[in-house]
Design a protein around this motif. Structure first.
Motif, PDB file in Angstrom:
ATOM      1  N   MET A  92      48.694  39.125  42.119  1.00 44.91           N
ATOM      2  CA  MET A  92      47.413  39.695  42.546  1.00 44.91           C
ATOM      3  C   MET A  92      46.915  40.802  41.614  1.00 44.91           C
ATOM      4  O   MET A  92      45.716  41.050  41.544  1.00 44.91           O
ATOM      5  CB  MET A  92      47.524  40.212  43.986  1.00 44.91           C
ATOM      6  N   GLN A  93      47.826  41.457  40.913  1.00 47.75           N
ATOM      7  CA  GLN A  93      47.364  42.457  39.937  1.00 47.75           C
ATOM      8  C   GLN A  93      46.806  41.755  38.688  1.00 47.75           C
ATOM      9  O   GLN A  93      45.841  42.223  38.093  1.00 47.75           O
ATOM     10  CB  GLN A  93      48.493  43.421  39.559  1.00 47.75           C
ATOM     11  N   PHE A 107      44.462  48.163  35.773  1.00 45.29           N
ATOM     12  CA  PHE A 107      44.195  47.798  37.171  1.00 45.29           C
ATOM     13  C   PHE A 107      45.226  48.438  38.093  1.00 45.29           C
ATOM     14  O   PHE A 107      44.883  48.991  39.144  1.00 45.29           O
ATOM     15  CB  PHE A 107      44.172  46.269  37.336  1.00 45.29           C
ATOM     16  N   MET A 110      44.511  52.025  38.557  1.00 45.70           N
ATOM     17  CA  MET A 110      43.404  52.229  39.490  1.00 45.70           C
ATOM     18  C   MET A 110      43.907  52.128  40.941  1.00 45.70           C
ATOM     19  O   MET A 110      43.521  52.944  41.796  1.00 45.70           O
ATOM     20  CB  MET A 110      42.300  51.204  39.256  1.00 45.70           C
ATOM     21  N   LEU A 111      44.784  51.164  41.197  1.00 46.77           N
ATOM     22  CA  LEU A 111      45.341  51.025  42.564  1.00 46.77           C
ATOM     23  C   LEU A 111      46.082  52.300  42.967  1.00 46.77           C
ATOM     24  O   LEU A 111      45.962  52.767  44.091  1.00 46.77           O
ATOM     25  CB  LEU A 111      46.287  49.819  42.639  1.00 46.77           C
ATOM     26  N   VAL A 112      46.859  52.845  42.036  1.00 49.47           N
ATOM     27  CA  VAL A 112      47.624  54.064  42.328  1.00 49.47           C
ATOM     28  C   VAL A 112      46.663  55.209  42.644  1.00 49.47           C
ATOM     29  O   VAL A 112      46.838  55.935  43.629  1.00 49.47           O
ATOM     30  CB  VAL A 112      48.563  54.423  41.165  1.00 49.47           C
ATOM     31  N   ASN A 114      43.520  54.982  43.677  1.00 50.24           N
ATOM     32  CA  ASN A 114      42.867  54.708  44.964  1.00 50.24           C
ATOM     33  C   ASN A 114      43.824  54.965  46.117  1.00 50.24           C
ATOM     34  O   ASN A 114      43.430  55.491  47.167  1.00 50.24           O
ATOM     35  CB  ASN A 114      42.380  53.259  45.023  1.00 50.24           C
ATOM     36  N   GLY A 115      45.076  54.598  45.917  1.00 50.36           N
ATOM     37  CA  GLY A 115      46.086  54.783  46.978  1.00 50.36           C
ATOM     38  C   GLY A 115      46.339  56.254  47.266  1.00 50.36           C
ATOM     39  O   GLY A 115      46.611  56.630  48.402  1.00 50.36           O
ATOM     40  N   ARG A 116      46.234  57.085  46.214  1.00 46.72           N
ATOM     41  CA  ARG A 116      46.413  58.540  46.416  1.00 46.72           C
ATOM     42  C   ARG A 116      45.187  59.166  47.054  1.00 46.72           C
ATOM     43  O   ARG A 116      45.224  60.302  47.510  1.00 46.72           O
ATOM     44  CB  ARG A 116      46.625  59.221  45.049  1.00 46.72           C
ATOM     45  N   GLY A 117      44.089  58.442  47.032  1.00 48.64           N
ATOM     46  CA  GLY A 117      42.844  58.987  47.574  1.00 48.64           C
ATOM     47  C   GLY A 117      42.091  59.827  46.569  1.00 48.64           C
ATOM     48  O   GLY A 117      41.273  60.683  46.953  1.00 48.64           O
TER      49      GLY A 117
ATOM     50  N   GLN B 194      40.908  44.816  48.821  1.00 45.82           N
ATOM     51  CA  GLN B 194      40.008  43.737  48.409  1.00 45.82           C
ATOM     52  C   GLN B 194      40.642  43.004  47.247  1.00 45.82           C
ATOM     53  O   GLN B 194      40.960  43.606  46.225  1.00 45.82           O
ATOM     54  CB  GLN B 194      38.624  44.276  48.020  1.00 45.82           C
ATOM     55  N   GLY B 201      40.471  45.755  44.210  1.00 43.29           N
ATOM     56  CA  GLY B 201      41.251  46.967  43.953  1.00 43.29           C
ATOM     57  C   GLY B 201      40.909  48.146  44.835  1.00 43.29           C
ATOM     58  O   GLY B 201      41.524  49.197  44.746  1.00 43.29           O
ATOM     59  N   ILE B 202      39.922  47.940  45.710  1.00 39.80           N
ATOM     60  CA  ILE B 202      39.550  49.022  46.632  1.00 39.80           C
ATOM     61  C   ILE B 202      40.709  49.361  47.565  1.00 39.80           C
ATOM     62  O   ILE B 202      41.330  48.466  48.135  1.00 39.80           O
ATOM     63  CB  ILE B 202      38.356  48.575  47.512  1.00 39.80           C
ATOM     64  N   ILE B 203      41.002  50.626  47.698  1.00 39.12           N
ATOM     65  CA  ILE B 203      41.878  51.127  48.771  1.00 39.12           C
ATOM     66  C   ILE B 203      41.183  52.374  49.308  1.00 39.12           C
ATOM     67  O   ILE B 203      40.741  53.209  48.522  1.00 39.12           O
ATOM     68  CB  ILE B 203      43.282  51.474  48.244  1.00 39.12           C
ATOM     69  N   ARG B 205      42.163  55.289  51.441  1.00 44.19           N
ATOM     70  CA  ARG B 205      43.253  55.999  52.110  1.00 44.19           C
ATOM     71  C   ARG B 205      42.757  56.792  53.326  1.00 44.19           C
ATOM     72  O   ARG B 205      43.363  56.765  54.388  1.00 44.19           O
ATOM     73  CB  ARG B 205      43.904  56.936  51.079  1.00 44.19           C
ATOM     74  N   TYR B 262      52.459  55.951  56.295  1.00 41.05           N
ATOM     75  CA  TYR B 262      51.370  55.358  55.505  1.00 41.05           C
ATOM     76  C   TYR B 262      51.721  55.504  54.034  1.00 41.05           C
ATOM     77  O   TYR B 262      52.106  56.589  53.580  1.00 41.05           O
ATOM     78  CB  TYR B 262      50.028  56.046  55.788  1.00 41.05           C
ATOM     79  N   ALA B 264      50.357  54.025  50.020  1.00 41.75           N
ATOM     80  CA  ALA B 264      49.460  53.202  49.195  1.00 41.75           C
ATOM     81  C   ALA B 264      49.624  53.593  47.738  1.00 41.75           C
ATOM     82  O   ALA B 264      49.801  54.775  47.445  1.00 41.75           O
ATOM     83  CB  ALA B 264      48.016  53.413  49.639  1.00 41.75           C
ATOM     84  N   PRO B 265      49.561  52.633  46.818  1.00 41.15           N
ATOM     85  CA  PRO B 265      49.407  51.205  47.109  1.00 41.15           C
ATOM     86  C   PRO B 265      50.755  50.497  47.232  1.00 41.15           C
ATOM     87  O   PRO B 265      51.742  50.933  46.649  1.00 41.15           O
ATOM     88  CB  PRO B 265      48.707  50.702  45.839  1.00 41.15           C
ATOM     89  N   SER B 267      51.333  46.581  46.248  1.00 38.49           N
ATOM     90  CA  SER B 267      50.487  45.541  45.652  1.00 38.49           C
ATOM     91  C   SER B 267      49.054  46.089  45.671  1.00 38.49           C
ATOM     92  O   SER B 267      48.821  47.189  45.180  1.00 38.49           O
ATOM     93  CB  SER B 267      50.658  44.214  46.401  1.00 38.49           C
ATOM     94  N   ASN B 268      48.108  45.369  46.264  1.00 41.88           N
ATOM     95  CA  ASN B 268      46.712  45.843  46.218  1.00 41.88           C
ATOM     96  C   ASN B 268      46.280  46.547  47.500  1.00 41.88           C
ATOM     97  O   ASN B 268      45.088  46.739  47.707  1.00 41.88           O
ATOM     98  CB  ASN B 268      45.769  44.655  45.995  1.00 41.88           C
TER      99      ASN B 268
END
Lengths: 119, 283
Positions: A92-93, A107, A110-112, A114-117, B194, B201-203, B205, B262, B264-265, B267-268
């Motif tokens: 998926m990546q 990519f 970017m996930l990391v 986004n995951g951290r906010g 998504q 790649g949207i997350i 949090r 909780y 993240a991430p 995977s996606n």
């Protein structure tokens, strides 16, 4: 919410009634990839296998060029396309990178973030 | 009387199965995710539920879009996984629970939820990954599972307000079952993510954590969102919040949060693990 409401989300291909109809053959082919025999048959002759499911020319080009965005535009659902991705040994990546024009590492970064906010 | 003793939210992505198969639980990438699970496993091993009702979505193993149920319930004695397209080894069967399943199905249709009732249904990673997370090494054969499958793949999908009341109806159905059984309900999937398009790649949090908070204290507030709202806020697959909401709907008595993790991430996705204890008021 109104019945049949639609909204545009840039960079998002909602799998709705129009797409379900347009992409039926493409998704049916990808669904068949749950079976190893089908994957073998596709690998042996991709064009012939696409024809078996009556793919449109645009869909066949998208499959041949491994163009995920084009597959989505032509009615592909990401859940069935994921099976084609599996056949191509992409995760998926990898798929995310292909769709966003990033490298796989970019990519993942970017996930990391986004995951951290961060964003 | 059958009694729902708790609810659990958990991710169900295939990457978890791969990580477990390859022994990656202690690696820096996976450790913060897997470290959340021991308290939930301990609780399950202590409480020893007889039945798990498991909300998941089928990602194209059993159901194709030739016939796509909005809500489906399994009523079989046994369920099997199969090759989902990437040649993963087939895993041990999942034990079913036919009598309570049929009771729920009868009760739901009576209650206005027109379920697709399945005596045979292959179950995909959406169902098997959570079971293997709770009983690693595929040691879930002792627990009886009732699969409830919600369409999250093709619009139109059931709206959050609908999946929540489906959960409530299942909660009432369980409470009206005569046999003494302890039941735990799993809401699997999510959270924000998504997979498709240039927006992949949207997350989100902040939203995920807000959802976990609301699932404890005010789940009905989450039913104000439509699926399209969720697509916008939490990504195209953020609609998997529906499974978590359905789980929460079944908890019609008192709820207490016992554990949460909780991360993240993975995977996606954003991953929300939560254990809720549930008690019904004394009659």
């Amino acid at each position: 919410m109104a019945t049949n409401e639609t909204r545009e989300f840039p960079g998002t291909y909602l799998f709705d009634s129009k797409m379900a109809k347009k992409g039926y053959g493409l998704n049916k082919m990808c669904y068949s990839f749950n079976n190893q025999e089908a994957r073998d048959e596709f690998n042996a002759d991709p064009d012939a296998y696409c024809d078996k499911f009556n793919l449109s020319d645009a869909q066949k080009v998208a499959i041949k060029e491994k163009d995920i965005i084009a597959m989505l535009r032509e009615g592909g659902s990401i859940y069935y396309l994921a099976k084609y991705a599996g056949l191509l040994k992409l995760n998926m990546q990898d798929i995310g990178a292909l769709q966003t024009g990033m490298s796989v590492d970019e990519f993942k970064d970017m996930l990391v973030k986004n995951g951290r906010g961060d964003v | 009387m059958a009694n729902i003793i708790g609810g659990i939210t958990t991710s169900h992505i295939p990457a978890i199965a791969n990580a477990m198969a390859n022994g990656l639980e202690e690696t820096p990438y996976w450790k913060p995710f897997f470290d959340g699970y021991p308290p939930v496993r301990d609780w399950l091993n202590e409480k020893k539920p007889d039945v798990i009702i498991l909300f998941y979505n089928d990602h194209g193993l059993e159901f194709f879009i030739d016939k796509k149920p909005t809500f489906a319930i399994g009523v079989a004695d046994e369920y099997h996984n199969a090759d989902e397209g990437w040649g993963i080894p087939t895993i041990p069967p999942v034990t079913g629970e036919s009598e309570l399943s049929w009771h729920i199905a009868n009760s739901l249709v009576e209650d206005g939820f027109d379920m697709t009732i399945c005596q045979e249904m292959k179950v995909d990673h959406g169902l098997t990954v959570p079971l293997n997370l709770m009983w690693p090494g595929y040691n879930y054969g002792h627990v009886k599972v009732i699969p409830v499958c919600i369409n999250c793949e093709q619009h139109p999908m059931p709206q959050p307000k609908r999946t929540f009341v489906l959960g409530q109806a299942i909660g009432r159905a369980v409470a009206s079952f005569e046999e003494d059984l302890n039941v735990v309900v799993f809401g699997t999937g999510g959270m924000s993510h998504q997979l498709d398009g240039e927006r992949a790649g949207i997350i989100n949090r902040k939203f995920d954590i807000e959802c976990l908070d609301k699932l404890v204290t005010d789940p009905e507030d989450l039913t104000k969102y439509s699926n399209l709202d969720l697509v916008e806020i939490a990504g195209a697959q953020g609609v998997e919040l529906n499974m978590l909401l359905a789980m929460r709907g079944t908890l019609i008595g008192q709820v207490k949060e016992l554990h949460r993790n909780y991360h993240a991430p993975i995977s996606n996705t954003g991953s929300g693990l939560m254990l809720l204890e549930h008690t019904m008021p004394e009659k």
